[in-house]
Design a protein around this motif. Structure first.
Motif, PDB file in Angstrom:
ATOM      1  N   ALA A  50       0.829  -1.207   0.000  1.00 54.98           N
ATOM      2  CA  ALA A  50       0.000   0.000   0.000  1.00 54.98           C
ATOM      3  C   ALA A  50       0.863   1.257   0.000  1.00 54.98           C
ATOM      4  O   ALA A  50       0.557   2.228  -0.703  1.00 54.98           O
ATOM      5  CB  ALA A  50      -0.931  -0.001   1.207  1.00 54.98           C
ATOM      6  N   ALA A  51       1.945   1.237   0.759  1.00 60.20           N
ATOM      7  CA  ALA A  51       2.829   2.404   0.820  1.00 60.20           C
ATOM      8  C   ALA A  51       3.455   2.676  -0.542  1.00 60.20           C
ATOM      9  O   ALA A  51       3.541   3.829  -0.977  1.00 60.20           O
ATOM     10  CB  ALA A  51       3.906   2.196   1.880  1.00 60.20           C
ATOM     11  N   SER A  52       3.890   1.630  -1.234  1.00 59.74           N
ATOM     12  CA  SER A  52       4.506   1.856  -2.542  1.00 59.74           C
ATOM     13  C   SER A  52       3.463   2.224  -3.590  1.00 59.74           C
ATOM     14  O   SER A  52       3.747   3.004  -4.505  1.00 59.74           O
ATOM     15  CB  SER A  52       5.318   0.634  -2.975  1.00 59.74           C
ATOM     16  N   THR A  77       4.600   8.716  -4.811  1.00 63.23           N
ATOM     17  CA  THR A  77       5.783   9.356  -4.259  1.00 63.23           C
ATOM     18  C   THR A  77       5.690  10.860  -4.447  1.00 63.23           C
ATOM     19  O   THR A  77       4.864  11.364  -5.205  1.00 63.23           O
ATOM     20  CB  THR A  77       7.059   8.846  -4.959  1.00 63.23           C
ATOM     21  N   LEU A  78       6.552  11.551  -3.749  1.00 61.79           N
ATOM     22  CA  LEU A  78       6.692  12.996  -3.920  1.00 61.79           C
ATOM     23  C   LEU A  78       7.971  13.233  -4.718  1.00 61.79           C
ATOM     24  O   LEU A  78       9.017  12.684  -4.383  1.00 61.79           O
ATOM     25  CB  LEU A  78       6.803  13.690  -2.560  1.00 61.79           C
ATOM     26  N   THR A  79       7.876  14.022  -5.754  1.00 58.31           N
ATOM     27  CA  THR A  79       9.033  14.325  -6.578  1.00 58.31           C
ATOM     28  C   THR A  79       9.231  15.827  -6.602  1.00 58.31           C
ATOM     29  O   THR A  79       8.290  16.584  -6.830  1.00 58.31           O
ATOM     30  CB  THR A  79       8.834  13.810  -8.020  1.00 58.31           C
ATOM     31  N   SER A  80      10.445  16.226  -6.384  1.00 58.36           N
ATOM     32  CA  SER A  80      10.760  17.648  -6.417  1.00 58.36           C
ATOM     33  C   SER A  80      10.758  18.129  -7.864  1.00 58.36           C
ATOM     34  O   SER A  80      11.370  17.514  -8.734  1.00 58.36           O
ATOM     35  CB  SER A  80      12.129  17.904  -5.788  1.00 58.36           C
ATOM     36  N   GLN A  81      10.078  19.225  -8.132  1.00 57.56           N
ATOM     37  CA  GLN A  81      10.029  19.754  -9.496  1.00 57.56           C
ATOM     38  C   GLN A  81      11.185  20.694  -9.782  1.00 57.56           C
ATOM     39  O   GLN A  81      11.360  21.149 -10.896  1.00 57.56           O
ATOM     40  CB  GLN A  81       8.706  20.464  -9.742  1.00 57.56           C
ATOM     41  N   THR A 101      10.641  10.581  -3.119  1.00 62.17           N
ATOM     42  CA  THR A 101      10.583  10.031  -1.773  1.00 62.17           C
ATOM     43  C   THR A 101       9.171   9.519  -1.540  1.00 62.17           C
ATOM     44  O   THR A 101       8.251   9.847  -2.295  1.00 62.17           O
ATOM     45  CB  THR A 101      10.925  11.092  -0.707  1.00 62.17           C
ATOM     46  N   ALA A 102       9.012   8.748  -0.509  1.00 63.40           N
ATOM     47  CA  ALA A 102       7.680   8.221  -0.200  1.00 63.40           C
ATOM     48  C   ALA A 102       6.693   9.369  -0.047  1.00 63.40           C
ATOM     49  O   ALA A 102       7.027  10.412   0.515  1.00 63.40           O
ATOM     50  CB  ALA A 102       7.725   7.390   1.072  1.00 63.40           C
ATOM     51  N   GLY A 103       5.497   9.154  -0.543  1.00 60.90           N
ATOM     52  CA  GLY A 103       4.457  10.169  -0.427  1.00 60.90           C
ATOM     53  C   GLY A 103       3.918  10.245   0.988  1.00 60.90           C
ATOM     54  O   GLY A 103       4.349   9.518   1.892  1.00 60.90           O
TER      55      GLY A 103
END
Length: 132
Positions: free
Chosen positions: A39-41, A45-49, A56-58
């Protein structure tokens, strides 16, 4: 130790039923761990723009990871406590049947001891942590 009145057949019936329940609980715990990881994967994720472009994990994945980290110690504690109780009852009953009440009392006393839970990582909380 006078006053013990154990019915071994009844004890072993209860131990069998408790062993089955403990196995089911262990299987559920293993499935939960696997399901939380999936579920976590799957939560993204959070991606820097703005770079560097790393993911990184959301938020949901992080929350699930923290949930598991927080409750892992207690779940291991419950499993150890259950195992110690079942084993102790078995050993005490075997000694009782053999007429060795001193060893039966020792087995009972050992089973009642607080289990130690050592998990890797920091932030130890829950049963078995220092200070509890």
């Amino acid at each position: 130790m006078t006053g013990w009145d154990i019915h071994p057949t009844g004890v072993y019936k209860v131990l069998s039923e408790c062993g089955t329940a403990a196995k089911n609980m262990s299987d559920a715990g293993s499935a939960m761990q696997s399901n939380l990881e999936e579920a976590a994967s799957a939560a993204g994720t959070l991606t820097s723009q703005y770079g560097p472009y790393t993911s990184t994990a959301g938020l949901v994945g992080s929350a699930l990871g923290l949930f598991m980290q927080h409750w892992s110690r207690d779940l291991v504690y419950i499993a150890k406590r259950t195992s110690n109780a079942l084993h102790g009852a078995d050993q005490a009953t075997r000694h009782y049947i053999a007429g060795d009440l001193e060893h039966a009392a020792n087995a009972q006393r050992e089973a009642a001891k607080e289990p130690t839970v050592d998990l890797p990582g920091v932030g130890k909380t829950g049963h078995g942590a220092k200070g509890r």
